[in-house]
Design a protein around this motif. Sequence first.
Motif, PDB file in Angstrom:
ATOM      1  N   GLY A   1      -2.283  -3.770  -6.478  1.00  0.00           N
ATOM      2  CA  GLY A   1      -0.928  -3.833  -7.030  1.00  0.00           C
ATOM      3  C   GLY A   1      -0.211  -2.498  -7.049  1.00  0.00           C
ATOM      4  O   GLY A   1       0.874  -2.397  -7.606  1.00  0.00           O
ATOM      5  N   THR A   2      -0.790  -1.474  -6.441  1.00  0.00           N
ATOM      6  CA  THR A   2      -0.217  -0.132  -6.560  1.00  0.00           C
ATOM      7  C   THR A   2       0.581   0.278  -5.326  1.00  0.00           C
ATOM      8  O   THR A   2       0.128   0.111  -4.197  1.00  0.00           O
ATOM      9  CB  THR A   2      -1.342   0.901  -6.796  1.00  0.00           C
ATOM     10  OG1 THR A   2      -2.067   0.536  -7.967  1.00  0.00           O
ATOM     11  CG2 THR A   2      -0.762   2.303  -6.963  1.00  0.00           C
ATOM     12  N   GLU A   3       1.792   0.783  -5.575  1.00  0.00           N
ATOM     13  CA  GLU A   3       2.581   1.388  -4.496  1.00  0.00           C
ATOM     14  C   GLU A   3       2.299   2.887  -4.561  1.00  0.00           C
ATOM     15  O   GLU A   3       2.893   3.612  -5.355  1.00  0.00           O
ATOM     16  CB  GLU A   3       4.075   1.106  -4.707  1.00  0.00           C
ATOM     17  CG  GLU A   3       4.936   1.574  -3.544  1.00  0.00           C
ATOM     18  CD  GLU A   3       6.434   1.449  -3.794  1.00  0.00           C
ATOM     19  OE1 GLU A   3       6.834   1.184  -4.958  1.00  0.00           O
ATOM     20  OE2 GLU A   3       7.203   1.640  -2.840  1.00  0.00           O
ATOM     21  N   TYR A   4       1.370   3.357  -3.709  1.00  0.00           N
ATOM     22  CA  TYR A   4       0.939   4.750  -3.805  1.00  0.00           C
ATOM     23  C   TYR A   4       2.046   5.723  -3.421  1.00  0.00           C
ATOM     24  O   TYR A   4       2.171   6.798  -3.973  1.00  0.00           O
ATOM     25  CB  TYR A   4      -0.275   5.009  -2.908  1.00  0.00           C
ATOM     26  CG  TYR A   4      -1.469   4.121  -3.176  1.00  0.00           C
ATOM     27  CD1 TYR A   4      -2.181   4.227  -4.376  1.00  0.00           C
ATOM     28  CD2 TYR A   4      -1.872   3.187  -2.242  1.00  0.00           C
ATOM     29  CE1 TYR A   4      -3.283   3.422  -4.607  1.00  0.00           C
ATOM     30  CE2 TYR A   4      -2.971   2.378  -2.472  1.00  0.00           C
ATOM     31  CZ  TYR A   4      -3.675   2.496  -3.649  1.00  0.00           C
ATOM     32  OH  TYR A   4      -4.762   1.699  -3.872  1.00  0.00           O
ATOM     33  N   LEU A   5       2.822   5.382  -2.377  1.00  0.00           N
ATOM     34  CA  LEU A   5       3.820   6.310  -1.821  1.00  0.00           C
ATOM     35  C   LEU A   5       3.169   7.645  -1.488  1.00  0.00           C
ATOM     36  O   LEU A   5       3.757   8.715  -1.649  1.00  0.00           O
ATOM     37  CB  LEU A   5       4.989   6.512  -2.814  1.00  0.00           C
ATOM     38  CG  LEU A   5       5.844   5.274  -3.098  1.00  0.00           C
ATOM     39  CD1 LEU A   5       6.838   5.543  -4.224  1.00  0.00           C
ATOM     40  CD2 LEU A   5       6.587   4.810  -1.842  1.00  0.00           C
ATOM     41  N   ASP A   6       1.950   7.567  -1.025  1.00  0.00           N
ATOM     42  CA  ASP A   6       1.150   8.770  -0.786  1.00  0.00           C
ATOM     43  C   ASP A   6       0.077   8.443   0.260  1.00  0.00           C
ATOM     44  O   ASP A   6      -0.052   7.304   0.682  1.00  0.00           O
ATOM     45  CB  ASP A   6       0.497   9.198  -2.107  1.00  0.00           C
ATOM     46  CG  ASP A   6       0.184  10.695  -2.115  1.00  0.00           C
ATOM     47  OD1 ASP A   6       0.230  11.326  -1.038  1.00  0.00           O
ATOM     48  OD2 ASP A   6      -0.124  11.208  -3.196  1.00  0.00           O
ATOM     49  N   LEU A   7      -0.713   9.431   0.637  1.00  0.00           N
ATOM     50  CA  LEU A   7      -1.749   9.222   1.655  1.00  0.00           C
ATOM     51  C   LEU A   7      -2.981   8.551   1.059  1.00  0.00           C
ATOM     52  O   LEU A   7      -4.086   9.102   1.043  1.00  0.00           O
ATOM     53  CB  LEU A   7      -2.110  10.553   2.329  1.00  0.00           C
ATOM     54  CG  LEU A   7      -1.046  11.089   3.312  1.00  0.00           C
ATOM     55  CD1 LEU A   7      -1.378  12.493   3.786  1.00  0.00           C
ATOM     56  CD2 LEU A   7      -0.878  10.151   4.513  1.00  0.00           C
ATOM     57  N   VAL A   8      -2.785   7.342   0.562  1.00  0.00           N
ATOM     58  CA  VAL A   8      -3.853   6.520   0.007  1.00  0.00           C
ATOM     59  C   VAL A   8      -3.637   5.115   0.562  1.00  0.00           C
ATOM     60  O   VAL A   8      -2.498   4.670   0.681  1.00  0.00           O
ATOM     61  CB  VAL A   8      -3.795   6.481  -1.540  1.00  0.00           C
ATOM     62  CG1 VAL A   8      -4.944   5.644  -2.094  1.00  0.00           C
ATOM     63  CG2 VAL A   8      -3.805   7.894  -2.118  1.00  0.00           C
ATOM     64  N   LEU A   9      -4.729   4.443   0.925  1.00  0.00           N
ATOM     65  CA  LEU A   9      -4.590   3.093   1.478  1.00  0.00           C
ATOM     66  C   LEU A   9      -5.678   2.197   0.903  1.00  0.00           C
ATOM     67  O   LEU A   9      -6.863   2.530   0.952  1.00  0.00           O
ATOM     68  CB  LEU A   9      -4.702   3.134   3.013  1.00  0.00           C
ATOM     69  CG  LEU A   9      -4.531   1.804   3.760  1.00  0.00           C
ATOM     70  CD1 LEU A   9      -3.108   1.269   3.618  1.00  0.00           C
ATOM     71  CD2 LEU A   9      -4.889   1.954   5.240  1.00  0.00           C
ATOM     72  N   ALA A  10      -5.288   1.060   0.373  1.00  0.00           N
ATOM     73  CA  ALA A  10      -6.245   0.042  -0.048  1.00  0.00           C
ATOM     74  C   ALA A  10      -6.557  -0.825   1.163  1.00  0.00           C
ATOM     75  O   ALA A  10      -5.656  -1.179   1.919  1.00  0.00           O
ATOM     76  CB  ALA A  10      -5.663  -0.792  -1.184  1.00  0.00           C
ATOM     77  N   VAL A  11      -7.841  -1.132   1.345  1.00  0.00           N
ATOM     78  CA  VAL A  11      -8.252  -1.906   2.518  1.00  0.00           C
ATOM     79  C   VAL A  11      -9.144  -3.057   2.081  1.00  0.00           C
ATOM     80  O   VAL A  11     -10.065  -2.867   1.281  1.00  0.00           O
ATOM     81  CB  VAL A  11      -9.007  -1.021   3.545  1.00  0.00           C
ATOM     82  CG1 VAL A  11      -9.325  -1.821   4.812  1.00  0.00           C
ATOM     83  CG2 VAL A  11      -8.199   0.222   3.891  1.00  0.00           C
ATOM     84  N   ARG A  12      -8.842  -4.239   2.601  1.00  0.00           N
ATOM     85  CA  ARG A  12      -9.625  -5.407   2.221  1.00  0.00           C
ATOM     86  C   ARG A  12      -9.925  -6.262   3.448  1.00  0.00           C
ATOM     87  O   ARG A  12      -9.047  -6.472   4.298  1.00  0.00           O
ATOM     88  CB  ARG A  12      -8.821  -6.228   1.204  1.00  0.00           C
ATOM     89  CG  ARG A  12      -9.582  -7.411   0.662  1.00  0.00           C
ATOM     90  CD  ARG A  12      -8.812  -8.183  -0.391  1.00  0.00           C
ATOM     91  NE  ARG A  12      -9.450  -9.466  -0.590  1.00  0.00           N
ATOM     92  CZ  ARG A  12      -8.912 -10.480  -1.232  1.00  0.00           C
ATOM     93  NH1 ARG A  12      -7.701 -10.353  -1.766  1.00  0.00           N
ATOM     94  NH2 ARG A  12      -9.551 -11.620  -1.345  1.00  0.00           N
ATOM     95  N   VAL A  13     -11.160  -6.730   3.541  1.00  0.00           N
ATOM     96  CA  VAL A  13     -11.537  -7.654   4.615  1.00  0.00           C
ATOM     97  C   VAL A  13     -11.275  -9.079   4.129  1.00  0.00           C
ATOM     98  O   VAL A  13     -11.629  -9.430   3.001  1.00  0.00           O
ATOM     99  CB  VAL A  13     -13.021  -7.468   4.999  1.00  0.00           C
ATOM    100  CG1 VAL A  13     -13.482  -8.566   5.955  1.00  0.00           C
ATOM    101  CG2 VAL A  13     -13.240  -6.089   5.614  1.00  0.00           C
TER     102      VAL A  13
END
Lengths: 417, 417
Positions: A308-320
């Motif tokens: 649920g987070t909008e990082y607006l930064d060099l972070v990425l959530a990844v899901r299979v």
Amino acid sequence: MTVSKVCQDAAEASAVVTQLTTEQKDRLLLDMASAIEQHQDAIIEANARDVAAAREAGVSATLVDRLTMTERRMAGLTRAIRTIVDLPDPVGQVVNGWTRPNGLLIERVREPLGVVAVIYEARPNVTAEVAALCLKSGNCAVLRGSSMAMETNRAIMAALDTAIAEHPDVPAAAVQLIDDPSREAALELMRAKGYVDLLVPRGGAELIASVEQNATVPTVIDGAGNCHLYIDGTADRDIATAVTVNAKTSRPSVCNAIETLLVHRDLAADWLPGVLDALAEAGVEIRGCAAVREVWPKAVAAREEDWGTEYLDLVLAVRVVADADEAIAHIRRWGTSNAEGIVARDIDIARRFVRQVDSGSVFVNTSTRYSDGGEFGYGVEIGVSTQKLHVRGPMGLEALTTVKNVVWGTGQTRVVA
Amino acid sequence: MTVSKVCQDAAEASAVVTQLTTEQKDRLLLDMASAIEQHQDAIIEANARDVAAAREAGVSATLVDRLTMTERRMAGLTRAIRTIVDLPDPVGQVVNGWTRPNGLLIERVREPLGVVAVIYEARPNVTAEVAALCLKSGNCAVLRGSSMAMETNRAIMAALDTAIAEHPDVPAAAVQLIDDPSREAALELMRAKGYVDLLVPRGGAELIASVEQNATVPTVIDGAGNCHLYIDGTADRDIATAVTVNAKTSRPSVCNAIETLLVHRDLAADWLPGVLDALAEAGVEIRGCAAVREVWPKAVAAREEDWGTEYLDLVLAVRVVADADEAIAHIRRWGTSNAEGIVARDIDIARRFVRQVDSGSVFVNTSTRYSDGGEFGYGVEIGVSTQKLHVRGPMGLEALTTVKNVVWGTGQTRVVA
């Protein structure tokens, strides 16, 4: 001048501005572009003062960058205004029409809204871009920039004013800058009901929340962008890699950058580790689900709130995910209706994703970073709508219009029902 | 069931309802029309109980009339549903599209909003009409009628439910009636943010004010109708008389009836007295400016507040003006952006009036009473918008949709700007 007076003057001027011909408006816009060029030194000087003050106040480098007007950015600005000149005028477009059995001809005709207000932060080029979009679409503009850019905005406004003054058919109140950076002034603008026909807030979550809470004028919300990219099992892997890296890293601080990558399980073992390596090399922190960490152990464990987070930064959530349906369900649950993308070769999967993902813009085999008025061909944008009413996605000239019903008769009267 | 649960169920069902094909929706609507016919006796019996209770409570004759379901009105209702079946489905319409220089194809595709809620008073036929409009446009409907019509609404809903139950592809929550006539239930509906995509309040000033004050869900306002008719000096006098009488007297209690007549001074002496005689004969009380009372002394003297009053009754404010520009200025000052009309032969005057009057619908040489979804060819209407954003004037199927941007690429990635 009080904000109420600014809005009243705009509403009065709109009786004239809405009636300007395309030729009148285009001539004015060309003169505005020239005036900005003629005032370039003054604008850059004023901007230097804003930038120095911002640096002194310890403002972040990103914000200082957005605030800074370089010669190259000035050239981009005047080019954008001239692009708007070349765009067709939406005003007067007959959207559709038909004749009723009783002979009444119904015409649906596009018209200006009247008065458009924008509250924006930092980027002073918005001042001229919004003015140009509003005028081309026959609207008066009320501009409320941030205190940080006030000197630059005033210098740009001075340039626009000299252009407007050369056109006696255009009222001086056609474009106005609110010269008061206080919170009270912003609130007064949000509550100028009856004078402002559309208010677009361009800024962070705090501004959006304030508008949602306080505005009595009509608004279109340019909200959060928790954007998703889904890589289907049928994806072209090279395209999948290129689009993923572009959508995350080309400009992570903007709303059309992706925050979550959803990957079909068929790609978990062989494609995913490679792209995560590439992202990590570009400085991206990966927060993955268990299946991601199995194939790429360097990933931080993703927690529920990461989706649920909008990082607006060099972070990425990844899901299979198991398939496109699971990806669609994830997006329905966590998305913010901004921009979503899919990479897939299977036509049925791509089309189902497009229809079932409930976002303003859906991208197939290309980057969500194209969710942008300029990239759509609108010249610039007044904002990106994350709501469903009135307009979705990037807002150009058409978003600043409304459709009036015109009914032409020959004496018809209605039988009492 | 709580209102929140109703809205959550609707939002969940909308994932299915938005994806129904036109054939699926049309078959359901035809079955809904048949079910209403089959339940006709039960509906009329339930209505008789509502009507008896309303009479006992001393409700006005107008309201009792609106509440009453006759066999003729039932036939009109099922006819309206079948008309909606025959209308083109707006969902999936490609509104426009273009290809960008980089090869990206941008398609703008019409889609359902999701969940549409309507708060309405008295008229129980709205229950079925709104359900049909919502379903045809791929939306789930949440209906909140008035306590006065509760028995009738329940009987209509029972008929609709039997039709829906015959379609296993349609979720039961596609159409829901809120079975709680309390003010708290209405407030809960207004605040079901995230679940309701559009709320349309259909009712009096008090309901509108409550929605404007309390709603956090997106709304389209069906507001006041202080409608004007301007008779130009170039008007065909017979048409002017017929349209004036029709626009005032054919149904004075509705929002598209005129409240002010503006007459060019050239017609004050010879045309105006005749039409005022005809109106007076039809029971209309005339409130005139000084120039009106000079030529027709029976008129009551109009006060300033008469120009701003929506009588919704057999009362008409009448003012003599110098020309079309004075009429336009009067309407800009006092109008409510609902429906305005002009009777004129001069084409320039007619076109200027059309462009400069800022209303949802403008009528030339015909009655403002045609401001109506049925008369526009929409089958029925979900309401008449008096706002500028999203939609103006009568709201049919298209008003219940939004336009999604679909971008088709072949691997394009955006260069960092």
